[in-house]
Scaffold this motif. Structure first.
Motif, PDB file in Angstrom:
ATOM      1  N   LEU A   1      42.833  12.491  11.647  1.00  0.00           N
ATOM      2  CA  LEU A   1      43.045  11.714  10.422  1.00  0.00           C
ATOM      3  C   LEU A   1      41.795  10.944  10.034  1.00  0.00           C
ATOM      4  N   GLU A   2      41.111  10.376  11.027  1.00  0.00           N
ATOM      5  CA  GLU A   2      39.913   9.579  10.763  1.00  0.00           C
ATOM      6  C   GLU A   2      38.646  10.425  10.749  1.00  0.00           C
ATOM      7  N   GLN A   3      38.834  11.767  10.841  1.00  0.00           N
ATOM      8  CA  GLN A   3      37.712  12.705  10.778  1.00  0.00           C
ATOM      9  C   GLN A   3      36.725  12.487  11.915  1.00  0.00           C
ATOM     10  N   SER A   4      37.270  12.169  13.087  1.00  0.00           N
ATOM     11  CA  SER A   4      36.473  12.114  14.303  1.00  0.00           C
ATOM     12  C   SER A   4      36.828  13.316  15.155  1.00  0.00           C
ATOM     13  N   GLU A   5      35.934  13.662  16.097  1.00  0.00           N
ATOM     14  CA  GLU A   5      36.292  14.724  17.017  1.00  0.00           C
ATOM     15  C   GLU A   5      37.263  14.179  18.060  1.00  0.00           C
ATOM     16  N   ILE A   6      37.929  15.091  18.772  1.00  0.00           N
ATOM     17  CA  ILE A   6      39.104  14.728  19.541  1.00  0.00           C
ATOM     18  C   ILE A   6      38.768  14.502  21.009  1.00  0.00           C
ATOM     19  N   PHE A   7      39.107  13.322  21.525  1.00  0.00           N
ATOM     20  CA  PHE A   7      39.061  13.107  22.961  1.00  0.00           C
ATOM     21  C   PHE A   7      39.891  11.884  23.285  1.00  0.00           C
ATOM     22  N   MET A   8      40.243  11.757  24.545  1.00  0.00           N
ATOM     23  CA  MET A   8      40.983  10.598  25.015  1.00  0.00           C
ATOM     24  C   MET A   8      40.276  10.077  26.249  1.00  0.00           C
ATOM     25  N   VAL A   9      39.860   8.842  26.226  1.00  0.00           N
ATOM     26  CA  VAL A   9      39.107   8.286  27.348  1.00  0.00           C
ATOM     27  C   VAL A   9      40.007   8.213  28.582  1.00  0.00           C
ATOM     28  N   ALA A  10      41.111   7.501  28.462  1.00  0.00           N
ATOM     29  CA  ALA A  10      42.096   7.389  29.534  1.00  0.00           C
ATOM     30  C   ALA A  10      43.309   6.697  28.973  1.00  0.00           C
ATOM     31  N   GLU A  11      44.422   6.832  29.667  1.00  0.00           N
ATOM     32  CA  GLU A  11      45.643   6.201  29.213  1.00  0.00           C
ATOM     33  C   GLU A  11      45.465   4.683  29.194  1.00  0.00           C
ATOM     34  N   GLY A  12      45.631   4.099  28.015  1.00  0.00           N
ATOM     35  CA  GLY A  12      45.525   2.655  27.883  1.00  0.00           C
ATOM     36  C   GLY A  12      44.116   2.148  27.703  1.00  0.00           C
ATOM     37  N   LEU A  13      43.134   3.041  27.556  1.00  0.00           N
ATOM     38  CA  LEU A  13      41.739   2.640  27.385  1.00  0.00           C
ATOM     39  C   LEU A  13      41.167   3.362  26.171  1.00  0.00           C
ATOM     40  N   ASP A  14      40.738   2.596  25.164  1.00  0.00           N
ATOM     41  CA  ASP A  14      40.317   3.155  23.889  1.00  0.00           C
ATOM     42  C   ASP A  14      38.837   2.891  23.638  1.00  0.00           C
TER      43      ASP A  14
END
Length: 576
Positions: free
Chosen positions: A478-491
């Motif tokens: 949605l924000e036109q960023s590439e996709i990743f997740m650092v860790a659960e509960g950490l942004d």
């Protein structure tokens, strides 16, 4: 009164409602005709008995008898009059006590209530609606995504075909409309052609239908579809999905990145231009037992320790934080700096025993594939014989059976990854494995966010949530960023420098003290300064790359953006 009039006017716009009201009015007309007729007959019979009454008295007698009140102040003396009284009484019971109430409820009251219920779950959005997010299903991913949309003040709407379910969601405070997911008219009424994003999160067949239906209406609106089967990706793209997310594969790879094993001590979990974010276990290294201030890591490699995971709890870095054997460092820097860290730590106690994967489903197989790419040995425990792909890599049996776990190598495995699709089973297996191996690393999957803390209490070192990962991935699209997740509960997210700290140094800004977020980098004139020193002066056109817990991010948004001091923050990152 004006509101009631408007509601009544809207109710009468319904064709069936108008038909019902006409039927009700006919019955009322028949009842009035009976009252008039009975009043006339009353006068005729009373005159025959030699008594005179006014017309008002005739209506009074008729209504008291028909309503069964029967005050008894006016009575007939003749048999004809008494027989007439019985007819009036029976007519009143039939019309006033049976037909009229039943007809009123059936033709007016019940449809009115139903119309009011439908008004609570509308079928259409206002004509001027734009830049909203359309969710085709309310599931665990949608729950997490809605929380993030509300945090960033993004409008959304959920489609629910069943009215009763839609009303339940409405009563929970959700923005919901009723409509069929495969009907083009539904998306026209939801202004899909002006939406910022459509999210299809049903099964692959329904998602294909949704994508194809929306593309008949609009070609421009971005559409994210979740794919459960890798073979469905091409079909979903052909149907019109602009982004297809294989969450099982993403989750499996994220679980694998966080395991001990192989030659690489630090695992990259996210990138942003020149900034690299990695996690590194410290078991067996000289860092164990030292404070961050005494570790000398920044002097030796240039990397910044931004925090430490300790059995599921993230602690922001500070000089006095102690590094324990079960600690996992969260590092930020450049790839050359990360390579220097690997060179420094890779010689220490690298485990060679296979990683244990409990569950050979989609997530488990994807985790195994990611480990194989890194050259990390693994064993998969699976109780379904049909899922066994390679007897040398699989162990047939229940993960709750100690003999099965022993054959799989539970006594020496550096890490166990729990990947089943049932949170209750994952909690059970986490408790069991922690009891068997108190010092082993346990990485677990969670389907629902509410079970994350339970899994941590059960003994999991790290937990990755299917729902959170899906929500973050969709929000980044949605924000036109590439996709990743650092860790659960950490942004990791980015924001313009808040106006009130422009001109002050990073140390003077108080961002960390007020919000708990740490500035990882500053982007200025298309150049990124990684791990900026505290003396760095913040300029008005700078963009900050920050890291923090979900709660810390929420505090940052409240502290700055709600006052109009910061631009819209957006997740920062790219898939590792």
């Amino acid at each position: 009164m004006k509101f009631l009039t408007a509601q009544l006017s809207a109710f009468l716009q319904i064709k069936q409602a108008r038909k019902n009201v006409r039927a009700l009015l006919k019955l009322v007309g028949v009842l009035l005709a009976l009252v008039v007729a009975f009043s006339i007959i009353f006068h005729v019979l009373k005159q025959a008995e030699g008594e005179e009454y006014s017309w008002l008295t005739g209506f009074y007698w008729t209504l008291t008898v028909m309503s069964t009140l029967g005050f008894g102040d006016i009575t007939f003396q003749s048999d004809a009059g008494r027989a007439f009284s019985m007819v009036v009484l029976l007519s009143g019971v039939t019309f006033l006590l049976v037909l009229l109430p039943f007809t009123f409820i059936q033709f007016f009251y019940a449809p009115w209530i139903e119309a009011q219920r439908q008004l609570r779950a509308p079928r259409e959005l206002p004509e001027e609606t734009r830049d909203h997010v359309i969710l085709t299903r309310y599931d665990a991913v949608a729950v997490s995504l809605i929380e993030r949309l509300e945090l960033y003040h993004r409008d959304y709407v959920v489609i629910e075909p069943e009215l009763s379910r839609a009303l339940e969601l409405h009563d929970l405070g959700l923005n919901v409309v009723t409509g069929d997911r495969d009907d083009r008219e539904t998306y026209r009424r939801l202004r899909a052609h002006r939406a910022a994003l459509v999210v299809a999160s049903d099964d692959d067949f329904v998602n294909t239908n949704i994508a194809f239906t929306i593309r008949e209406l609009t070609k421009e609106t971005p559409l994210v579809s979740l794919a459960r089967d890798p073979d469905s990706v091409d079909v979903l793209q052909l149907a019109g999905a602009s982004h297809v997310l294989e969450l099982a594969q993403m989750l499996g790879r994220s679980l694998a990145r966080r395991t001990l094993g192989g030659e690489t001590r630090a695992n990259i979990v996210g990138r942003f231009d020149g900034l690299v974010i990695a996690e590194a276990p410290v078991l067996g290294t000289p860092l164990v037992g030292k404070r961050i201030a005494d570790s000398g890591l920044r002097q030796a490699t240039g990397l910044s320790i931004v925090g430490i995971w300790q059995r599921g709890h993230f602690t922001p870095a500070s000089p006095d934080v102690l590094i324990e054997p079960s600690s996992v460092l969260v590092l930020a820097g450049t790839e050359p700096q990360l390579a220097a860290f690997d060179d420094l730590c890779v010689i220490y106690n690298t485990p060679d025993d296979p990683v244990l994967i409990l569950g050979g489903g989609r997530v488990g197989r994807c985790a195994a594939a990611a480990l194989a790419e890194r050259g990390v040995p693994y064993r998969i425990v699976e109780k379904n014989p049909a899922m066994i792909k390679d007897p040398d890599l699989y162990v047939l049996g229940s993960a709750a059976d100690f003999s099965v776990l022993e054959r799989a190598g539970i006594r020496k495995a550096p890490t166990t990854i729990v990947t089943t699709n049932d949170d209750a089973v994952n909690i059970y297996l986490t408790i069991y494995c922690r009891k068997l191996r108190p010092n082993m690393q346990i990485v677990s999957r969670s389907n629902l966010e509410r079970n994350i803390s339970t899994l941590h209490r059960a003994g999991a070192d790290l937990v990755m949530s299917y729902a959170s990962m899906g929500a973050d991935a969709i929000f980044n699209v949605l924000e036109q960023s590439e996709i990743f997740m650092v860790a659960e509960g950490l942004d990791v997210f980015r924001s313009r420098v808040p106006r009130r700290v422009v001109g002050s140094s990073l140390a003077e800004s108080g961002i960390r003290e007020r919000t708990g977020c740490l500035v990882l980098a500053i982007e200025r004139d298309d150049q990124m300064q990684v791990s900026p020193p505290p003396t760095t002066t913040l300029e008005g056109d700078d963009e900050l790359i920050l890291i923090g817990t979900t709660e810390a991010e929420r505090r940052f948004m409240t502290e700055y953006r709600d006052r109009g001091e910061a631009g819209r923050a957006r997740p920062a990152g790219a898939g590792a």
